[in-house]
Design a protein around this motif. Structure first.
Motif, PDB file in Angstrom:
ATOM      1  N   SER A 107       9.079   2.946  -6.467  1.00 18.62           N
ATOM      2  CA  SER A 107       8.028   3.912  -6.784  1.00 18.62           C
ATOM      3  C   SER A 107       8.601   5.326  -6.813  1.00 18.62           C
ATOM      4  CB  SER A 107       6.871   3.747  -5.794  1.00 18.62           C
ATOM      5  OG  SER A 107       6.691   4.843  -4.978  1.00 18.62           O
TER       6      SER A 107
ATOM      7  N   ASP B 161      -2.425  -1.472  -3.293  1.00 17.56           N
ATOM      8  CA  ASP B 161      -1.936  -0.773  -4.491  1.00 17.56           C
ATOM      9  C   ASP B 161      -1.033  -1.668  -5.326  1.00 17.56           C
ATOM     10  OD1 ASP B 161      -3.121   1.853  -3.993  1.00 17.56           O
ATOM     11  OD2 ASP B 161      -1.802   1.878  -2.245  1.00 17.56           O
ATOM     12  N   TYR B 162      -0.371  -2.612  -4.678  1.00 15.84           N
ATOM     13  CA  TYR B 162       0.483  -3.594  -5.364  1.00 15.84           C
ATOM     14  C   TYR B 162       0.225  -4.948  -4.704  1.00 15.84           C
ATOM     15  CZ  TYR B 162       3.063   0.820  -6.036  1.00 15.84           C
ATOM     16  OH  TYR B 162       3.413   2.115  -6.292  1.00 15.84           O
TER      17      TYR B 162
ATOM     18  N   PHE C 246       0.835  -1.203   0.000  1.00 16.96           N
ATOM     19  CA  PHE C 246       0.000   0.000   0.000  1.00 16.96           C
ATOM     20  C   PHE C 246       0.867   1.250   0.000  1.00 16.96           C
ATOM     21  CE2 PHE C 246      -2.018  -3.427   2.273  1.00 16.96           C
ATOM     22  CZ  PHE C 246      -3.317  -3.441   1.802  1.00 16.96           C
ATOM     23  N   ARG C 247       0.480   2.234  -0.813  1.00 16.37           N
ATOM     24  CA  ARG C 247       1.038   3.575  -0.648  1.00 16.37           C
ATOM     25  C   ARG C 247       0.407   4.182   0.605  1.00 16.37           C
ATOM     26  NH1 ARG C 247       0.510   3.512  -6.306  1.00 16.37           N
ATOM     27  NH2 ARG C 247      -1.627   4.272  -6.124  1.00 16.37           N
TER      28      ARG C 247
ATOM     29  N   VAL D 147       5.864   3.176   0.876  1.00  9.24           N
ATOM     30  CA  VAL D 147       5.043   2.008   0.541  1.00  9.24           C
ATOM     31  C   VAL D 147       5.292   0.957   1.611  1.00  9.24           C
ATOM     32  CG1 VAL D 147       4.582   0.203  -1.181  1.00  9.24           C
ATOM     33  CG2 VAL D 147       5.188   2.526  -1.922  1.00  9.24           C
TER      34      VAL D 147
END
Lengths: 264, 264
Positions: free
Chosen positions: B233, B209-210, B146-147, B163
Motif C-alpha cells: 500500500s 479494507d482488504y 485493515f488500514r 495495515v
C-alpha cells in the motif's frame, strides 16, 4: 538496613529478619533477588502437596523443597534457616491462623517440609525494566487478586480454585508483558487470561478477593496471572492439623537472581 | 502438481510457476517453506524502500533483497528467477496496475531491485500446529486486513498507515499466539494490538479494507498483526513510475523453512 558490603543483599535481608531487626514486608528488598512464597507442612501432607505443585505449575512454581525436618534450603540460600529468615510468619492449626510471629523455632517439628514457591515480584521487576506501568506499584497498593472459576488439578487433600492476580495494561503493553513473563515460567510465566473477567468467573473486577482494587483506565485491558496465593488458599481449605506460611507480603528472600530464572 | 521426488516442494512449485503450468494462489503450496511478498522497484527508489523496511520491520520483514538488475535471489532459492517464478504478477505504472501476468521477462529492466518480504503464512503454520483455530482458514476465506491510524516511519517517498491482519481468538489462544508469533520476528512477529479495534483507528471490524470479514464469536478477542500489505500500500501510494509486485495471494515460494525462522 545496614550490612557489610561483602554480604549479598539477599543474605543481609535474611540476617536482618533472623535477628528480628527487620519484620516488615519485603517488596523492594534485595532488588534482583528471587523472593518466594512459603508453605511448611507436616511430612504426612508433603507428598500430596508436592504432587499438587507438580500438577499446577503456573500457580505453584517450586523454587525449593527441603528435606523433612531440615530447616535448611541450601539450593536457594546457603546459610538459609527457614525457622527465622522470613520477617513474619503465620502458624496455622486446623485451618485457622493461631499465631503471627517473626520466628517459628518454638513450633518447629522434625517432620516439617518447607516449600518455597516463586512469586510475581520476579516478573514485575522485568516488566518495570521494560517501562511497563504496574498499576498497584505506582498506586502504592497491593496487587488485586481474585478466586476464579478455573479449577486446579487436585492431589490428595489439596484442591480448589485458581487464584489470579490482575494488572491492567494498554494492549501493546499487555502483548509485551506476555512476551516478558513467558520467559519466567518458574515465577508463574505467561498470563492465564486477559480481557473479560466474567470468562474466568470474576464478577466484579473492582472487588478483589485479596489485595486492593486498582483503577482500570479507558482503553486498558485487565491481564490475569496465576498467583502464589493459590497454594495458600488450597492449603487453608485442606485444614491441615498444622502448617506454617509466610505472612502476606513478608516473603522469603533467596539468593537466586531473577535474571537467572529467565528461559532466554 | 507432479514433480520429481528428488526436487524439494518449493523448487517444484517455482518450476511449475516458471513453466506457466501453475498460475494460482500459493496457500498450502510447499508446506513448511517460507512464502514471501514481492516488490520490485527501480534502483532510484530501492534505497529509500530498503530504508523504509529497515525502519518498519514488523510490517516489512525482509527475507531477501537482490542486486540491481539481477533476477536471482540465491539466498532464498538457489535457482530462483524472480522474472518467472511467481505464479502471477502485477505490473504498475505511475501507481496503477497496468498488467497482470504470469511472467515479467518482457518488462524486465537492468535497474530493478527485488524485495522479498516475509508473510503470515509462516506463523499461521505454527499456530495451526499448536491447535489454534485460524478463522479465515477454517472459513476458507482471505484474512481480513485493515488500514489503521498507526503511522509507519517514513523513508524518502515511502510513507503511509500500517495495515494489519486480524484473527479472532479466545483469550487463552491469543496469549499462546503471542508467544508463538514472538518466535517469528522475520514474519511479522508478535501482534501489534488486541481488543478494541477503535484504538487503532478501525471503525468497523466487520468491514475490512482488504480480504474478507470473518465471524468474531462470543468471548473472542480480535488480535491484530502487522501485515505485508503495508509495503504494497505504501508503494502504491508513492506512485512510482514503474514497479512489479506479486498478485494478492500469489506469493513467491522460497527454499527457506518456516521452522528455520523461529528465534528459539
Amino acid at each position: 538496613m545496614s550490612a557489610s558490603a561483602a554480604v549479598p543483599a539477599s543474605v543481609a535481608a535474611r540476617l536482618q529478619a533472623r535477628s528480628g531487626a527487620f519484620t516488615g514486608p519485603t517488596a523492594n528488598l534485595a532488588p534482583g533477588h528471587v523472593q518466594a512464597n512459603l508453605a511448611i507442612l507436616p511430612r504426612e501432607l508433603a507428598n500430596d502437596f508436592l504432587l499438587f505443585c507438580q500438577r499446577n505449575p503456573k500457580p505453584c512454581p517450586l523454587v525449593g523443597v527441603s528435606e523433612a525436618g531440615n530447616p535448611r534450603l541450601p539450593s536457594i540460600g546457603e546459610d538459609l534457616d527457614i525457622r527465622s529468615d522470613v520477617p513474619r510468619y503465620r502458624v496455622w492449626r486446623d485451618g485457622e491462623v493461631v499465631e503471627e510471629c517473626t520466628d517459628v523455632s518454638h513450633v518447629w517439628r522434625d517432620d516439617l517440609v518447607s516449600f518455597a514457591i516463586g512469586c510475581s515480584f520476579s516478573f514485575e521487576e522485568a516488566l518495570l525494566a521494560a517501562g511497563i506501568d504496574i498499576r498497584h506499584i505506582s498506586a502504592g497498593s497491593n496487587v488485586p487478586m481474585f478466586r476464579t472459576s478455573i479449577p486446579t488439578v487436585p492431589a490428595g487433600r489439596f484442591s480448589g480454585p485458581l487464584v489470579v492476580s490482575m494488572r491492567p495494561m494498554k494492549a501493546a503493553d499487555a502483548i509485551r508483558a506476555i512476551q516478558i513473563t513467558s520467559r519466567f515460567p518458574s515465577v508463574h510465566g505467561a498470563p492465564v487470561h486477559l480481557g473479560d473477567p466474567a470468562q474466568i468467573g470474576i464478577r466484579d473486577v473492582m472487588a478483589p478477593d485479596y489485595g486492593d482494587a486498582v483503577e482500570i483506565r479507558a482503553g486498558e485491558i485487565p491481564v490475569f496471572w496465576a498467583c502464589g496465593v493459590t497454594p495458600q488458599s488450597v492449603v487453608a481449605a485442606a485444614r491441615p492439623s498444622f502448617c506454617i506460611t509466610h505472612a502476606p507480603g513478608h516473603m522469603l528472600v533467596t539468593d537466586l537472581k531473577n535474571a537467572d530464572l529467565a528461559l532466554f
